[in-house]
Scaffold this active site. Structure first.
Site, short mmCIF file in Angstrom:
data_model
loop_
_atom_site.label_atom_id
_atom_site.label_comp_id
_atom_site.label_asym_id
_atom_site.label_seq_id
_atom_site.Cartn_x
_atom_site.Cartn_y
_atom_site.Cartn_z
CB CYS A 98 -0.89 -0.01 1.25
SG CYS A 98 -2.00 1.38 1.38
CG LEU A 99 0.89 3.80 -3.39
CD1 LEU A 99 0.25 4.74 -4.39
CD2 LEU A 99 2.34 3.53 -3.74
CG HIS A 140 -5.54 -2.69 -1.44
ND1 HIS A 140 -4.63 -3.29 -0.58
CD2 HIS A 140 -5.20 -1.38 -1.47
CE1 HIS A 140 -3.80 -2.37 -0.12
NE2 HIS A 140 -4.12 -1.19 -0.65
#
Length: 192
Positions: A98-99, A140
């Protein structure tokens, strides 16, 4: 314009996002900026809460998976006011990152098929089904709108083992190649 991405621990990531209307101020510019930000950070999806907007919007571009899944070539989509109405199929594990949680990846188990209702950039409504990698990416990003992160879906033991690394992210004690807002720091930081 490249937007800063909020890091793990930021309060926006823990608030359920709200639906928007077509007159939402600056929506077109926000979507364009989100794509620019996602590409700069080398992501395949980005949700509005990750750029500090508590609205039900996410974008995806599954093209990076096209080598293994040719059907994903050019799959790029905007989801406004999305709501997953059904999850089905077998549960499958997939390594996610995840960023907002840089440099951490873990296997996450999710259902293999989903049905989602959403609107596009022009607020045209859709009711579609997805499976496999596309279902995974959508789930997500959708989780961000529901105030969930992929680390919430791993075992308590694994999460405990990641505690120091997660605290380092919150505090900004991490090097990233894109702009971030760390809840433990006063300024946004871009490192390297």
């Amino acid at each position: 314009m490249i937007l800063p991405i909020v890091a793990y621990g930021h309060p926006t990531l823990r608030k359920v996002a709200t639906d928007i209307r077509p007159d939402y101020p600056g929506l077109t510019e926000l979507i364009d900026n989100m794509y620019e930000t996602m590409y700069y950070a080398e992501g395949v999806g980005l949700a509005a809460p990750q750029v500090n907007h508590g609205i039900r919007l996410f974008i995806i571009d599954a093209t990076p998976y096209e080598e293994d899944k040719p059907e994903l070539k050019g799959f790029k989509k905007i989801f406004i006011n999305p709501h997953i109405v059904e999850e089905s199929g077998d549960e499958m594990a997939f390594n996610e990152g995840c960023l907002s949680i840089p440099q951490i990846r873990e296997d996450v188990v999710r259902k293999s098929k989903i049905r989602i209702q959403y609107q596009d950039r022009d607020f045209k409504s859709y009711d579609e089904e997805y499976e496999g990698v596309l279902a995974r990416i959508i789930q997500h990003e959708y989780d961000h709108l529901e105030a969930k992160l992929f680390v919430d879906r791993i075992s308590p033991l694994k999460k405990m083992l990641l505690k120091k690394r997660l605290n380092d992210i919150t505090s900004g004690n991490i090097e990233v190649s894109y702009k971030m807002i760390f809840p433990g720091k006063k300024k946004k930081v871009k490192v390297k």
